[in-house]
Design a protein around this motif. Structure first.
Motif, mmCIF file in Angstrom:
data_model
loop_
_atom_site.group_PDB
_atom_site.id
_atom_site.type_symbol
_atom_site.label_atom_id
_atom_site.label_comp_id
_atom_site.label_asym_id
_atom_site.label_seq_id
_atom_site.Cartn_x
_atom_site.Cartn_y
_atom_site.Cartn_z
ATOM 1 N N ARG A 1 0.851 -1.191 0.000
ATOM 2 C CA ARG A 1 0.000 0.000 0.000
ATOM 3 C C ARG A 1 0.892 1.248 0.000
ATOM 4 O O ARG A 1 1.791 1.366 0.840
ATOM 5 C CB ARG A 1 -0.912 0.024 1.236
ATOM 6 N N PHE B 1 -2.024 -1.487 -3.678
ATOM 7 C CA PHE B 1 -3.061 -0.474 -3.440
ATOM 8 C C PHE B 1 -2.458 0.901 -3.677
ATOM 9 O O PHE B 1 -1.509 1.304 -3.001
ATOM 10 C CB PHE B 1 -3.599 -0.580 -2.003
ATOM 11 N N VAL C 1 -9.069 -2.008 0.505
ATOM 12 C CA VAL C 1 -8.087 -2.879 1.164
ATOM 13 C C VAL C 1 -8.820 -4.014 1.874
ATOM 14 O O VAL C 1 -8.466 -5.185 1.752
ATOM 15 C CB VAL C 1 -7.211 -2.079 2.166
ATOM 16 N N THR D 1 -3.933 1.846 8.308
ATOM 17 C CA THR D 1 -4.542 0.664 7.677
ATOM 18 C C THR D 1 -5.178 -0.256 8.719
ATOM 19 O O THR D 1 -6.296 -0.735 8.525
ATOM 20 C CB THR D 1 -3.477 -0.122 6.868
#
Ligand code: ADP
Ligand code: MG
Length: 607
Positions: free
Chosen positions: A67, A107, A116, A148
């Motif tokens: 990510r 991502f 996600v 996250t």
């Protein structure tokens, strides 16, 4: 009244006994159907489990995602950005060199928390199926690991979403009872801190280190942390409450949250207990670990000294041990080195061959961070080295992709079938429960009729105009009171009450007749009853309408009792207006019971 299915004529039932027989037959048919549907559902669930496992294994039981954090408002965006990416690769351009790294999924900066989570969801299903699962956020400090995993109130991260999803999936499992417990701990410089312990919430690390938590491994290889608080979480609200508490404890024990929390690992464990509803079923236990790892930056290069250097060294050592474990698992090596650090010891049973691992590597988009970005990406390259697409020829890669898409089609079909069977099972169980109640009422009515017959001689007496001859004190015998002393005669109020009770009972009897009528129609063709929605509607209407009137007249409506596990989502489902609800007044309704008893007492007091 019954309507003959063949001739379409109206029949009068011979006796309540015959109606009861028909009801009993219908109940036994429904019970058979419930058993059949449950067994079908069980085999479909097993198939779904197998297919999901195949998909995850074909994709790789250790998956690595990347990510990229977006630029923050405070950051200057360079003209030539060092990081560029495709759907499954990241390219770093710096000082004339170009490095490419492959991932199972990348991502981009615009990816949402929802995006996600969408990729993490299938692995949660695996956790519910009995596999140990590890979701790890790796990366340099400031790249978005905590964002996250935890997220914000407006943009919740993986952990709260995963917990919510577990509850939601568990509520739909009609063949198992699923319960959850939660634990949270932090690893700092080789010490474990219990984040959910009430006593430790305000203690410093020095104090908490005294109450050491011991890592134990049992004969089956299951890891347990002796002394770690494990709280039961009956619903999502409670789970979120504990989760937020753990996060608060973590942050308040540090003076400077952003800097220092990056020198510890934060681990959240959800333990899943899953037991089949069949008698003698064993309880399966699995764990879901969600881990916000300490910052991976190399502190030696940043000129750290003293305590900071020790903390950095501790983190780097444990991350390196983690990297070794993951690389060994990837290569399916016989020996996996777990002993090097507390982190790998704790995760020993969750980083094994039967478990599923998801590593989310976070990187910064900034020029200044390129060095650390390359380090993070290289670390995960070790983890992805063997099973990645890079090691495969184009032909093999294509074959693998075809296999995955075939399995995904099979998975969707199985899930659809499961859904249909679940819906049918739910309907059949509702009908069964309502039928059972109906049988109870019919039975009760039958007893009532017998009682009524037993007191009927009173009717003859009511017509007698008997006057005592040799007494000045005349005892007035009214038509309605029969041979009873005055104190036992009915008052206006009691007569009104009595008339009301009679009316209620008559209304009930009427509704029972109509219910029996519909039910008998229904029981004449069992397959018809479940496949023809018109019949179901007719049957339900016949149950509810007349009884709603009874319910409105002061009695309490009762929801049908079903096999519901104690969990809020299930309770929510139960209250769902779309699910069939019965307003049926049953024996368990105290108001009605009181009224019926009252009525019987009154009648018998006249004899
Ligand atoms: P880490 O835990 O890796 O040290 P944080 O999660 O604290 O990093 O993120 C650092 C900052 O960047 C925070 O202000 C966070 O809100 C922000 N941030 C990180 N990732 C994102 C993202 N994907 N979208 C928006 N903001 C982000
Ligand atoms: Mg953080």
């Amino acid at each position: 009244m019954l309507i003959s299915a063949e001739k379409g004529e109206i029949l009068i039932p011979q006796s309540p006994v015959s109606s009861m027989n028909q009801l009993e037959k219908s109940i036994s048919n429904l019970e058979e159907e419930v058993l059949e549907l449950k067994s079908k559902l069980k085999s479909l669930e097993e198939k779904r489990r197998e297919v999901l496992n195949k998909i995850i294994d074909t994709k790789g039981s250790i998956r690595v995602f990347c990510r990229v954090r977006p630029f923050l408002l405070t950051e200057r965006r360079p003209i030539r950005e060092p990081v560029s990416f495709g759907p499954d690769n990241v390219v770093i351009r710096s000082a004339g060199s170009r490095k490419e790294f492959e991932f199972d999924k990348v991502f981009h900066q615009s990816a949402t928390q929802e995006d996600v989570f969408g990729e993490v969801k299938p692995i949660l299903r695996s956790a519910l199926d009995g596999h140990n699962v590890c979701v790890l956020a790796y990366g340099q400090t400031g790249t978005g690991k905590t964002f996250t995993m935890d997220g914000t109130n407006e943009q919740p991260g993986l952990a709260p979403r995963a917990i919510k999803e577990l509850f939601s999936e568990a509520s739909m499992d009609q063949t198992h009872s699923v319960t959850f417990t939660m634990s949270m701990l932090e690893i700092y410089m080789g010490n474990l801190k219990d984040l959910l312990s009430a006593r430790q919430s305000l203690k410093s690390y020095e104090a908490s280190a005294k109450c050491n938590l011991n890592i134990q491994v049992d004969s089956k290889g299951s890891v347990e942390i002796e002394g770690l608080t494990e709280v039961e979480v009956p619903d999502f609200t409670k789970a979120r409450w504990w989760y937020n508490k753990g996060r608060r404890v973590r942050s308040t024990s540090w003076t400077n949250v952003n800097e220092t929390s990056s020198r510890s690992h934060c681990l959240t464990r959800i333990t899943i207990f899953r037991r089949g509803d069949a008698v003698g079923s064993k309880t399966e236990v699995s764990k879901l670990w969600m881990i916000d790892l300490g910052g991976s930056e190399r502190l030696l290069k940043t000129g750290a000294i003293g305590q900071t250097m020790d903390e950095g060294r501790a983190i780097n050592l444990s991350l390196s041990a983690l990297g070794d474990v993951i690389a060994a698992l990837r290569r399916k090596k016989g020996h996996v080195p777990y002993r090097n650090s507390k982190l790998t010891q704790i995760l020993k049973d969750s980083l094994g061959t039967r478990s599923k691992v998801l590593m989310l590597v976070h990187i910064s988009p900034r020029d200044e961070d390129v060095g650390e970005t390359i380090c993070s990406l290289s670390f995960t390259r070790r983890a992805r080295a063997v099973e990645s697409n890079r090691g495969l020829t184009a032909e093999l890669r294509k074959l693998r992709e075809t296999k995955i898409s075939e399995l995904e089609v099979e998975m969707r079909e199985t899930q659809d079938n499961c859904k249909k069977i679940k819906a049918r099972l739910h309907e059949t169980e509702c009908l069964l429960s309502e039928n059972k109640k109906l049988l109870w009422i019919t039975n009760d009515k039958h007893v009532e009729d017998i009682e009524k017959k037993a007191i009927s001689p009173l009717d003859h007496l009511q017509e007698t105009d008997a006057t005592p001859k040799s007494s000045d004190k005349r005892v007035k015998i009214s038509k309605s009171s029969g041979f009873v002393p005055r104190f036992m005669t009915s008052t206006v109020a009691s007569r009104q009450r009595q008339t009301m009770s009679e009316k209620e009972i008559n209304a009930k009897a009427q509704s029972i007749r109509s219910m029996v009528k519909n039910l008998t129609q229904f029981s004449t063709s069992q397959s018809l009853s479940l496949s023809d929605s018109r019949n179901r509607v007719l049957l339900r209407r016949s149950y509810t309408k007349p009884l709603q009137a009874t319910a409105n007249s002061g009695t309490t409506p009762e929801t049908p009792k079903r096999h519901i596990k104690d969990n809020s989502l299930q309770r929510k489902n139960m209250n769902d207006t779309s699910s069939p609800r019965s307003k049926m007044v049953t024996s368990s309704d105290p108001n009605v019971r009181a009224k019926l008893c009252h009525h019987r007492r009154r009648m018998s007091s006249l004899t």
